[in-house]
Design an enzyme around this catalytic site. Structure first.
Site, PDB file in Angstrom:
ATOM      1  N   GLY A 188       0.842  -1.194   0.000  1.00 50.00           N
ATOM      2  CA  GLY A 188       0.000   0.000   0.000  1.00 50.00           C
ATOM      3  C   GLY A 188       0.870   1.234   0.000  1.00 50.00           C
ATOM      4  O   GLY A 188       1.113   1.865  -1.027  1.00 50.00           O
ATOM      5  N   SER A 189       1.409   1.552   1.181  1.00 51.82           N
ATOM      6  CA  SER A 189       2.282   2.723   1.267  1.00 51.82           C
ATOM      7  C   SER A 189       3.590   2.488   0.526  1.00 51.82           C
ATOM      8  O   SER A 189       4.336   3.431   0.277  1.00 51.82           O
ATOM      9  CB  SER A 189       2.585   3.032   2.739  1.00 51.82           C
ATOM     10  OG  SER A 189       1.414   3.403   3.408  1.00 51.82           O
ATOM     11  N   CYS A 292       0.535  11.420 -10.947  1.00 58.30           N
ATOM     12  CA  CYS A 292      -0.925  11.370 -10.927  1.00 58.30           C
ATOM     13  C   CYS A 292      -1.464  11.608  -9.528  1.00 58.30           C
ATOM     14  O   CYS A 292      -2.427  12.338  -9.320  1.00 58.30           O
ATOM     15  CB  CYS A 292      -1.436  10.003 -11.387  1.00 58.30           C
ATOM     16  SG  CYS A 292      -0.762   9.468 -12.945  1.00 58.30           S
ATOM     17  N   ASP A 390     -20.507  14.583  17.261  1.00 61.10           N
ATOM     18  CA  ASP A 390     -20.722  14.626  18.704  1.00 61.10           C
ATOM     19  C   ASP A 390     -21.736  15.694  19.082  1.00 61.10           C
ATOM     20  O   ASP A 390     -22.579  15.502  19.962  1.00 61.10           O
ATOM     21  CB  ASP A 390     -19.375  14.893  19.389  1.00 61.10           C
ATOM     22  CG  ASP A 390     -19.394  14.498  20.841  1.00 61.10           C
ATOM     23  OD1 ASP A 390     -18.737  15.173  21.648  1.00 61.10           O
ATOM     24  OD2 ASP A 390     -20.082  13.509  21.176  1.00 61.10           O
ATOM     25  N   GLU A 417      -4.465   7.825  -0.963  1.00 58.15           N
ATOM     26  CA  GLU A 417      -3.607   8.837  -1.586  1.00 58.15           C
ATOM     27  C   GLU A 417      -2.499   9.258  -0.632  1.00 58.15           C
ATOM     28  O   GLU A 417      -2.113  10.415  -0.577  1.00 58.15           O
ATOM     29  CB  GLU A 417      -4.435  10.072  -1.975  1.00 58.15           C
ATOM     30  CG  GLU A 417      -5.634   9.752  -2.839  1.00 58.15           C
ATOM     31  CD  GLU A 417      -5.316   9.825  -4.306  1.00 58.15           C
ATOM     32  OE1 GLU A 417      -4.190  10.225  -4.629  1.00 58.15           O
ATOM     33  OE2 GLU A 417      -6.163   9.468  -5.125  1.00 58.15           O
TER      34      GLU A 417
END
Lengths: 441, 283
Positions: A188-189, A292, A390, A417
């Site tokens: 992912g990262s 991108c 809340d 992102e």
């Protein structure tokens, strides 16, 4: 009808306001009564700056007339056409594909691209558009961001003329929907270590792609996929895959509690044969996808504040309407403090986004600037949404009041992102010169 | 149809007024040639306040936008152009500098060019249907318009007069409260929404038509069109240039908020009710 419908509001309180305002302005005013009598004649001379909680630092004053028209026109569309759909779309997890075509008609897809049926407008206008869509729902804005920044942008920036002619006009009209495949189940990262491979076959002049991508917005219903895969030389390159190619499947991800109004899925490639004309030739390496992502992150920086604004306004209205212990909730200090914090973060955030937009338009922006503002807007917006939830008490968990939907959505927006923490590392590296992404180096 | 080449252009009148919450008098008042009046509509949460000197309502800092009926009129004009039944759509508005924004909105929807008739300050505060219709009559002659479409009324003052006055001044036929308009050879067939139902009339061009709610659904201005609108011209004209005197024949004596609603009275029985009504002289 004109005067009959004057709501009998506040002549008295209004007088007080005018009275106080005029008083504070004029050092020469002999007495309060003089100020009141001279009334408007004197006020014309010294125009008083009114505080507008809706636009605390006068963002509107910094926009061009065209940008304001674009923003207003699109805001009307979002409130009239998108807002009515979102409650059920989110509740029942339905993606309304039509909205892509509607946005295409309005010309807001790929708005910064010049030519190919796109509007060619400024990045500031793109930001304003993103803010208006996300004011309704982050899922809708995700769809728009993917189409504009993650599909149209790479084709425009890195594609051949033939690819641009073939895909961009149809993407701009919303005729076809695209998706962006970078993230993988195990990466992912860390996209640089991706497992998806692209092997070149000289005999058939095709690439064979194998691998899987996950958390891909639009993929279950997308017509094309811009997929990033590692080639034999170890470099990451982009490929345009089309629905119908053998070996390509896009299953939907079930059980999502965020961005429910947008369809998210995987891209599974089992030896998909991609003709070499579908390679994006003008970029190699991670610079491609990151270019991108930076484009999209800029839109998200604006967008998240749109969601925050909705939550702030909704919480304000609710606490003004709801009476407990004989007074509106808004009369309470804790409530006002929360709103003061929201107002401040939104106003400051928007100003920074505007500056960033202007820098991008002048080609003077660095990626770290975008990281900084994406991180800030998302983090602050999530906080604002939670606080707002809340403030609504029990009603805050009902989707009819919309805030809980934003709370759920912003969890994803804060993460995708580039997570909040990852952007911190990007900035940390820029500040210190030392990278802290990996250990032992 | 051959008529299209003879129909030079449709003038679109835009009435721009700032109204707070539907129905408050606003500042700019400009009939749009195509849209009789584009009302400026304050849709938001702005409360209407009577000015302390009771000569009107506060319009400072109040957002102005196009009158909804005028929007419908602009839309109709653009539709006619798209069907190639008219050659040119001109959007006109009377008022101070800010009405240019409204004209730009009409240009963004598809009008070809705009005319801004400058009226500001005191003149603007007293600008009403009579002066506006004189301005438009003069402009129509100057531009040689074949068709004038306006909104049926401004939602701030609800006058519903300008269209009719223009027709009278020009001695042109009028089709008011139009819910449908069709160009047939040299005549315009107009279906009018009247109290008794729908009335269909045929009027010869040049003519004035005022738009009612169900005539069409105005389009959203698209991004490319908004950007194109920047390049379209807006000409500046003064009423004096058209030989029109904008001095008002009306004087506003005072403007008040409606009276506070009084508490009602509850009664126990029907007899009590009748008794109270008799007391009040209502029965």
């Amino acid at each position: 009808m004109a005067l009959r419908s004057v709501s009998r509001l506040l002549v008295n309180s209004q007088r007080c306001v005018l009275f106080t305002a005029s008083r504070s302005q004029k050092t020469a005013a002999a007495s309060p009564w003089d100020a009141e009598k001279s009334g408007e004649k004197k006020q014309v001379k010294t125009p008083k700056a009114q505080f507008n909680w809706r636009d605390a630092l006068d963002l509107d004053g910094l926009l061009t007339e065209e940008e304001i028209m674009i923003r207003d026109s699109f805001r009307t569309y979002c409130q009239e056409k998108l807002m009515p759909r979102i409650l059920m779309a989110n509740r029942n997890e339905v993606f309304h594909r039509e909205i892509v075509s509607e946005m295409g008609e309005l010309g807001v897809l790929g708005p910064t691209i010049k030519g190919y049926g796109c509007a060619g407008t400024s990045y500031v206008a793109y930001g304003l558009i993103a803010r208006e869509v996300e004011r309704v729902d982050s899922g809708y804005r995700s769809v728009m961001s993917v189409q504009s920044s993650l599909v149209m942008h790479p084709i425009n920036a890195y594609g051949t003329e033939e690819q641009k002619e073939k895909y961009l006009p149809r993407l701009a009209r919303g005729e076809i929907l695209g998706c962006f495949g970078l993230t993988e189940p195990n990466h992912g990262s860390d996209p640089g270590s991706m497992d998806t491979r692209a092997k070149y076959n000289p005999s058939s002049r095709t690439f064979t792609l194998t691998g899987s991508k996950t958390w891909i917005t639009n993929s279950p219903v997308a017509d094309i996929c811009v997929v990033w895969a590692k080639c034999e030389d170890g470099k990451v390159r982009g490929f345009i895959l089309e629905r119908g190619m053998k070996g390509l499947s896009t299953p939907k991800i079930e059980g999502k509690f965020s961005l429910r109004a947008s369809a998210t899925g995987m891209i599974i490639m089992d030896e998909v044969e991609v003709p070499e004309e579908n390679l994006l030739p003008k970029v190699s390496g991670l610079a491609g996808p990151f270019g991108c992502l930076n484009n999209a992150r800029y839109g998200i920086a604006w967008g998240a504040l749109g969601a925050a604004e909705f939550c702030f306004h909704a919480a304000r209205q609710y606490t003004l309407d709801r009476i407990q212990f004989g007074v509106p909730l808004a009369r309470n200090q804790l409530i006002q403090k929360k709103m003061a914090d929201m107002l401040t973060e939104i106003a400051i955030g928007l100003q920074s986004c505007l500056q960033l937009g202007r820098l991008i338009d002048d080609k003077k922006a660095a990626p770290e600037m975008i990281s900084m503002l994406k991180r800030n807007s998302c983090g602050k917006a999530l906080d604002i949404a939670r606080q707002a939830r809340d403030m609504l008490g029990g009603n805050g968990i009902a989707d009819e009041y919309h805030i809980i939907r934003h709370v759920m959505n912003l969890e994803a927006v804060n993460t995708y992102e580039g997570t909040h923490d990852i952007h911190a590392l990007i900035l940390g590296r820029a500040i210190t010169g030392l990278q802290s992404f990996t250990v032992g180096k | 149809m051959h008529r299209s080449s003879e129909v030079k252009h449709v003038a679109s009148y835009l009435n721009t007024r700032g109204c707070e919450c539907f129905g408050q008098p606003c500042e700019s008042h400009c009939p749009v040639l195509t849209d009789r009046t584009i009302h400026v509509q304050l849709k938001t949460f702005i409360k209407i306040r009577v000015k302390p000197d009771r000569t009107g309502v506060v319009t400072d800092g109040v957002k102005h936008s196009m009158n909804p009926f005028c929007e419908i009129a602009v839309e109709e004009a653009i539709k006619l152009k798209e069907k190639k039944l008219v050659k040119e759509v001109v959007a006109v508005s009377c008022g101070p500098q800010q009405v240019q924004e409204t004209i730009r909105t009409a240009l963004a929807m598809g009008a070809d060019r705009g005319i801004h008739v400058e009226v500001s300050g005191k003149d603007y505060e007293t600008l009403g249907p009579l002066q506006v219709s004189k301005i438009f009559a003069a402009l129509a002659k100057k531009e040689q318009a074949d068709l004038i479409i306006l909104g049926k009324q401004a939602i701030d003052d609800d006058c519903n007069q300008t269209g009719q006055m223009i027709a009278a001044l020009l001695d042109w036929p009028q089709g008011t409260f139009a819910s449908e308009m069709t160009l047939e050879a040299d005549k315009m067939k107009v279906v009018r929404e009247v109290d008794g139902g729908l009335e269909t009339i045929k009027i010869k061009l040049p003519a004035v038509v005022t738009a009612d709610l169900r005539l069409n659904t105005p389009r959203y201005a698209t991004l490319p069109n908004i950007m194109k609108a920047k390049k379209k011209k807006i000409a500046n004209v003064k009423p004096a240039d058209l030989g029109v005197d904008v001095c008002s024949r009306l004087e506003v004596l005072k403007v008040d908020e409606p009276p506070q609603r009084q508490a009602g009275v509850k009664v126990e029985t029907v007899d009590d009710l009748v008794g109270k009504l008799k007391e009040a002289g209502r029965v």
